[in-house]
Scaffold this active site. Structure first.
Site, PDB file in Angstrom:
ATOM      1  CG  HIS A 244      10.145 -24.095  11.672  1.00  0.00           C
ATOM      2  ND1 HIS A 244       9.825 -23.957  10.227  1.00  0.00           N
ATOM      3  CD2 HIS A 244      10.215 -22.711  12.143  1.00  0.00           C
ATOM      4  CE1 HIS A 244       9.730 -22.590  10.116  1.00  0.00           C
ATOM      5  NE2 HIS A 244       9.997 -21.981  11.064  1.00  0.00           N
TER       6      HIS A 244
ATOM      7  CE  LYS B 289       5.792 -20.458  11.572  1.00  0.00           C
ATOM      8  NZ  LYS B 289       6.564 -19.614  12.107  1.00  0.00           N
TER       9      LYS B 289
ATOM     10  CG  HIS C 291      12.712 -20.736   7.211  1.00  0.00           C
ATOM     11  ND1 HIS C 291      11.511 -20.176   7.960  1.00  0.00           N
ATOM     12  CD2 HIS C 291      13.756 -20.427   7.706  1.00  0.00           C
ATOM     13  CE1 HIS C 291      12.457 -20.336   9.266  1.00  0.00           C
ATOM     14  NE2 HIS C 291      13.445 -20.284   9.015  1.00  0.00           N
TER      15      HIS C 291
ATOM     16  NE  ARG D 214      -2.351  -1.454   3.372  1.00  0.00           N
ATOM     17  CZ  ARG D 214      -2.775  -1.819   4.409  1.00  0.00           C
ATOM     18  NH1 ARG D 214      -4.197  -1.373   4.707  1.00  0.00           N
ATOM     19  NH2 ARG D 214      -2.197  -2.051   5.596  1.00  0.00           N
TER      20      ARG D 214
END
Ligand code: BG6
Length: 489
Positions: free
Chosen positions: A241, A149, A179, A50
């Site tokens: 994870h 996530k 990741h 934005r």
């Protein structure tokens, strides 16, 4: 020498392009891949948010981000070429009057190359942005959408996000990032298991006593109180994870390395995880929050003092769990999981503790059982502890010493950040390191059971001093089973 195979030309739009993830991870990752000549020059990287900005100021923002990430090794020559790929589109992607035509004019014809839409935004925007992409005619193949996530805060909200996203995109177009799956040693775990004959025959209850997975951090809240206090360590780290690490450790060999072969094996593990009941919750889990202490020699505040609200927070910053995988391979082998913020070290490690030898031939001479330690970070390494005779006279003494495969000593490389690999995998259309919807939902299902069990049995929130290795009851969880956490194996 590392070898980088160039990917095909692509366009990526980063929604939330001026945000923290874009600044700290995504832009530096793309720049690194460009410097290694992996990204073709006619690819386009479009930040969108934005904030009123033009392409020039976005390039400046991106340069600061990449400079901060690369420090002294910032490559000015490559930067001059890389910044030509960058563009910016000011827009609120969920607003009815969002300028989709403006965005479309900045990307190429979608049929000729992948269009990647990276949602580095709050998860509540995932569905509205996907719907808007669909309406703008930007969702058809080979378009891809990348979701960060957390995908939801429980099973129900995860399903709602997945339903909304999959109403617009087909499942194979959806890349849900964890990741940890892009970390070098995590992939090495698969190579170690499936490219060696040595381990697979002993990778089961026949020889393994138990498994430990530890992810400890030095960091505290890092300005994320709004998110973290509603989440806690179980949702923030275990649901994704740690359960992913558990899956890769426990899964059966996949038929092939294709996306769905690996993911199908992982989902079987998640479905075999025994739900922790209210009856077992107090014995099998520990939840705790840090108090003030010294981390890395620096005094730090306790969790409660880092929050601004007056209400005392019940959020756990540490969790330890004794988990069980109920299948043929792992019956009776506990998987001890723990993670915490503001601990004594930053360390992510998987420990496979093998059983002791069946007959103590060497009696008092010492030694222990074999142990395989897979160190994910820092100092990536694989260490196999074996028993050897201490040299010299004076009787037989046995010592446990590691066969040490330290990455730094063997590979003089810069390890690409997890995002570098994962972003290139999105371009290649390789889904194997991304979570499928059923995986995310199965992980939430197990976590939801535990949260319900905590509530029902009123498992107390304990405390631990910042800079320690967690509360005493974490050590007791192991001690009850005559075992101990391996600290820095
Ligand atoms: C994130 C969590 O997913 O992983 C953070 O939200 C955590 O709370 C981070 O700090 C840890 O990642 P890494 O790569 O630093 O171990």
């Amino acid at each position: 020498m590392a070898e980088f195979i160039p990917v095909e030309s692509f366009d990526i739009v980063i929604f939330g392009g001026t945000g923290d993830l874009s600044r700290r991870k995504l832009l530096p990752a793309l720049f690194h891949r460009y410097c290694d000549a992996q990204i073709p020059d006619d690819s386009r990287i479009i930040g969108s948010a934005r904030s009123e900005m033009d392409a020039k100021s976005f390039r400046r923002f991106a340069r600061d981000a990449c400079q901060a990430a690369t420090g002294d090794s910032f490559d000015t020559k490559n930067w001059t070429a890389f910044e030509k790929l960058l563009d910016y589109q000011t827009m609120d992607a969920t607003a009815p009057d969002a300028d989709w035509d403006g965005l479309k004019s900045k990307i190429s014809d979608g049929r000729s190359r992948p269009h990647i839409f990276y949602l580095a935004t709050a998860p509540r925007l995932y569905v509205p942005i996907c719907e808007a992409l669909g309406k703008a005619g930007l969702a058809s193949e080979p378009a891809r959408v990348v979701l960060e996530k957390p995908i939801g805060t429980d099973l129900e909200s995860a399903k709602a996000i997945n339903d909304g996203v999959c109403a617009v995109f087909n499942e194979p177009q959806v890349y849900r990032i964890d990741h940890y799956l892009g970390k070098e040693t995590v992939q090495n775990l698969m190579v170690l298991r499936f490219a060696n004959t040595l381990f697979e025959p002993i990778w089961s209850r026949a020889a393994v006593d138990h498994v430990q997975i530890t992810v400890s951090e030095l960091l505290g809240l890092e300005g994320r109180a709004d998110y973290y206090d509603k989440s806690g360590a179980l949702r923030d780290m275990v649901q994704n994870h740690i359960l992913q690490l558990l899956c890769l450790t426990a899964m059966e060999p996949p038929n092939a390395l294709d996306g769905d072969d690996i993911r199908t094996e992982k989902i079987k593990v998640l479905r075999a995880l025994k739900p922790i009941s209210a009856k077992d919750a107090a014995r099998h889990t520990v939840r705790a929050q840090y108090t003030a202490g010294l981390v890395d020699g620096e005094p730090v505040k306790g969790y409660a003092d880092e929050l601004s609200g007056d209400e005392p927070s019940k959020t756990e910053t540490f969790v330890a769990i004794k988990a069980e995988v109920e299948n043929w391979r792992w019956a009776g082998v506990p998987f001890y999981l723990r993670t915490g913020k503001r601990m004594d070290s930053k360390r992510s490690e998987i420990v496979i503790q093998f059983k002791p030898i069946p007959h103590p031939l060497f009696g008092e001479a010492g030694g222990g059982a074999n142990r395989l330690v897979i160190r994910l970070q820092p100092d990536e390494a694989v260490r196999l502890f074996v028993q050897i005779k201490e040299p010299g006279p004076g009787g037989l003494r046995i010592k446990s010493l590691p066969l040490n495969l330290a990455y730094a000593e063997n590979f003089a490389l810069r390890y690409p950040d997890a995002y570098e690999r994962l972003l290139m995998d999105v371009v290649r259309g390789n889904l194997s390191l991304f979570m499928r919807r059923d995986e995310v939902e199965a992980a939430w299902d197990w976590v939801d059971h535990l949260i319900a069990a905590w509530a029902e049995s009123e498992v107390p929130l304990e405390s631990y001093q910042a800079g320690s290795n967690g509360p005493l009851s974490s050590a007791m969880l192991m001690d009850r089973d005559d075992r101990a956490w391996v600290e820095g194996g």
